[in-house]
Write a protein that holds these residues in place. Structure first.
Motif, PDB file in Angstrom:
ATOM      1  N   LYS A 123      -7.658   3.781   5.936  1.00  0.00           N
ATOM      2  CA  LYS A 123      -8.300   3.920   4.626  1.00  0.00           C
ATOM      3  C   LYS A 123      -9.574   4.758   4.737  1.00  0.00           C
ATOM      4  O   LYS A 123      -9.867   5.580   3.870  1.00  0.00           O
ATOM      5  CB  LYS A 123      -8.628   2.525   4.078  1.00  0.00           C
ATOM      6  CG  LYS A 123      -9.009   2.533   2.622  1.00  0.00           C
ATOM      7  CD  LYS A 123      -9.271   1.132   2.134  1.00  0.00           C
ATOM      8  CE  LYS A 123     -10.066   1.192   0.837  1.00  0.00           C
ATOM      9  NZ  LYS A 123     -11.055   0.134   0.744  1.00  0.00           N
ATOM     10  N   GLN A 173      -3.395   4.406   0.356  1.00  0.00           N
ATOM     11  CA  GLN A 173      -3.823   4.210  -1.023  1.00  0.00           C
ATOM     12  C   GLN A 173      -3.138   3.002  -1.661  1.00  0.00           C
ATOM     13  O   GLN A 173      -2.215   2.435  -1.080  1.00  0.00           O
ATOM     14  CB  GLN A 173      -3.485   5.463  -1.837  1.00  0.00           C
ATOM     15  CG  GLN A 173      -4.698   6.358  -2.048  1.00  0.00           C
ATOM     16  CD  GLN A 173      -4.433   7.799  -1.793  1.00  0.00           C
ATOM     17  OE1 GLN A 173      -3.284   8.214  -1.875  1.00  0.00           O
ATOM     18  NE2 GLN A 173      -5.469   8.553  -1.486  1.00  0.00           N
ATOM     19  N   ASN A 174      -3.573   2.684  -2.869  1.00  0.00           N
ATOM     20  CA  ASN A 174      -2.981   1.574  -3.649  1.00  0.00           C
ATOM     21  C   ASN A 174      -2.870   0.293  -2.828  1.00  0.00           C
ATOM     22  O   ASN A 174      -1.832  -0.377  -2.857  1.00  0.00           O
ATOM     23  CB  ASN A 174      -1.571   1.937  -4.150  1.00  0.00           C
ATOM     24  CG  ASN A 174      -1.601   3.119  -5.093  1.00  0.00           C
ATOM     25  OD1 ASN A 174      -2.646   3.704  -5.315  1.00  0.00           O
ATOM     26  ND2 ASN A 174      -0.457   3.452  -5.649  1.00  0.00           N
ATOM     27  N   GLY A 179      -8.856   8.118   4.347  1.00  0.00           N
ATOM     28  CA  GLY A 179      -8.174   8.442   3.085  1.00  0.00           C
ATOM     29  C   GLY A 179      -6.668   8.517   3.221  1.00  0.00           C
ATOM     30  O   GLY A 179      -5.983   9.151   2.419  1.00  0.00           O
ATOM     31  N   PHE A 182       0.884  -1.185   0.000  1.00  0.00           N
ATOM     32  CA  PHE A 182       0.000   0.000   0.000  1.00  0.00           C
ATOM     33  C   PHE A 182       0.909   1.218   0.000  1.00  0.00           C
ATOM     34  O   PHE A 182       2.134   1.086   0.148  1.00  0.00           O
ATOM     35  CB  PHE A 182      -0.887   0.013   1.258  1.00  0.00           C
ATOM     36  CG  PHE A 182      -0.112  -0.282   2.512  1.00  0.00           C
ATOM     37  CD1 PHE A 182       0.637   0.692   3.134  1.00  0.00           C
ATOM     38  CD2 PHE A 182      -0.080  -1.576   3.038  1.00  0.00           C
ATOM     39  CE1 PHE A 182       1.382   0.409   4.263  1.00  0.00           C
ATOM     40  CE2 PHE A 182       0.664  -1.864   4.164  1.00  0.00           C
ATOM     41  CZ  PHE A 182       1.394  -0.868   4.776  1.00  0.00           C
ATOM     42  N   LYS A 183       0.273   2.361  -0.153  1.00  0.00           N
ATOM     43  CA  LYS A 183       1.043   3.596  -0.134  1.00  0.00           C
ATOM     44  C   LYS A 183       0.525   4.513   0.965  1.00  0.00           C
ATOM     45  O   LYS A 183      -0.681   4.724   1.086  1.00  0.00           O
ATOM     46  CB  LYS A 183       0.889   4.298  -1.493  1.00  0.00           C
ATOM     47  CG  LYS A 183       2.210   4.720  -2.084  1.00  0.00           C
ATOM     48  CD  LYS A 183       2.031   5.487  -3.370  1.00  0.00           C
ATOM     49  CE  LYS A 183       3.356   5.981  -3.893  1.00  0.00           C
ATOM     50  NZ  LYS A 183       4.261   4.936  -4.356  1.00  0.00           N
TER      51      LYS A 183
END
Ligand SMILES: [Zn+2]
Ligand SMILES: [Zn+2]
Length: 324
Positions: A233, A239-240, A236, A32-33
């Motif tokens: 998440k 991501q990815n 927000g 993930f990022k």
């Protein structure tokens, strides 16, 4: 006494999440990022429980996936001895990684000046720097919060330090766990290690789907780190996220979580992502030396001529691989 408990719980939680989300799922597998500062926050959780620098940790771990349970090549397989797989691999390593190898195995980390700083030029310097920063932190805690806080922090940190050692050793010993998937190694899901390590103990699942951000895949396989990622998440902040395909979870097919074949990506894009650089060592798609010359630092060259020669040979390899 209250301050002891608070320090213990905070230190253990931050340390284990630091290793699980920071060092392991984040940096080693790029599952993930995170925003850069949040990534550093988690990485420091691992760093501050004596785990050593991220470059050392991630390189050792990528080698572990590439050569899982191959004696003499996997840095910590129990096939080289139970004690060796627990702690001996750190005090008396069988697999020694040279500076040049570090640059090939973790080129994505070498892009980041902060991780290069923590590496301190390699040798044993990264270990000494880690020790010095860890000692300085504890002196700070003693001064600011007193001896009970220090004791809680030390015990919590030692616990967090041990959690991944249990994964490396017990989760590769068949007598302690079970396998959901057939893998080419001894990896096991071990429930009590999964609890202690916040989900890392679902290690057979992890060897099957190394890029997956989620390790507990069955409903009973609770994965606290995944809960934390899910919470981030919601806000927000992550991501990815990469997860196994549904079909791969049902059957036993070889699945690479929502990733792009590094070879294909190298053909189509000059920008090679951190994820791709990270995958190279676990996806086993490339058996040759890495070929993403533009994204890695040149190896130490004694002269400009040697550096140019190195760049040309790397370029030739890119051409050879992308032509396949
Ligand atoms: Zn493993
Ligand atoms: Zn891993």
């Amino acid at each position: 006494m209250e301050i002891f408990l608070i320090a213990f719980v905070l230190s253990y939680t931050y340390g284990v999440l630091g290793i699980s989300i920071g060092y392991h799922r984040g940096l080693s597998h790029r599952s993930f990022k995170l925003p850069r500062l949040l990534e550093y926050f988690f990485v420091m959780g691992g760093y501050l429980v004596f785990e050593g620098g991220p470059i050392f940790w991630v390189a050792s771990h990528r080698l572990h996936h590439r050569y899982s349970d191959v004696p003499g090549k996997d840095p910590h397989t129990p096939l080289d001895g139970a004690w060796h797989s627990f702690l001996g691999w750190m005090s008396k390593p069988i697999v020694k990684i040279s500076e040049d190898q570090y640059r090939l195995i973790v080129p994505d980390l070498y892009r980041d000046p902060f991780y290069r700083f923590l590496h301190a030029g390699g040798g044993n310097n990264d270990g000494y720097l880690c020790l010095a920063i860890n000692v300085a932190l504890r002196l700070g805690i003693l001064t600011a919060f007193g001896p009970w806080a220090l004791l809680g922090n030390v015990l919590g940190s030692v616990g967090a330090f041990i959690a991944p050692l249990l994964v490396n050793s017990i989760c590769h010993m068949p007598k302690y766990g079970y396998q959901n998937y057939k893998t080419n190694d001894l990896s096991q899901n071990v429930w009590f290690v999964a609890i202690a390590s916040f989900g890392e103990g679902w290690h057979n699942n992890h060897h099957k789907f190394p890029q997956s951000a989620r390790h507990g895949l069955r409903p009973i396989e609770y994965d606290f780190s995944w809960s934390v990622l899910s919470l981030l998440k919601l806000f927000g902040l992550v991501q990815n996220i990469r997860l196994p395909r549904e079909t791969a979870l049902q059957g036993n097919e070889v699945a690479v979580a929502n990733t792009v074949d590094p070879v294909v990506l190298a053909r189509t894009s000059k920008e090679v992502s951190d994820e791709t650089l990270a995958d190279r060592y676990s996806a086993e798609l490339l058996d040759e030396q890495p070929a993403f010359e533009d994204q890695t630092l040149p190896l130490k060259a004694t002269s400009e001529e040697a550096a140019a020669k190195h760049r040309k040979s790397q370029k030739d390899r890119v051409v050879a691989i992308t032509k396949r």
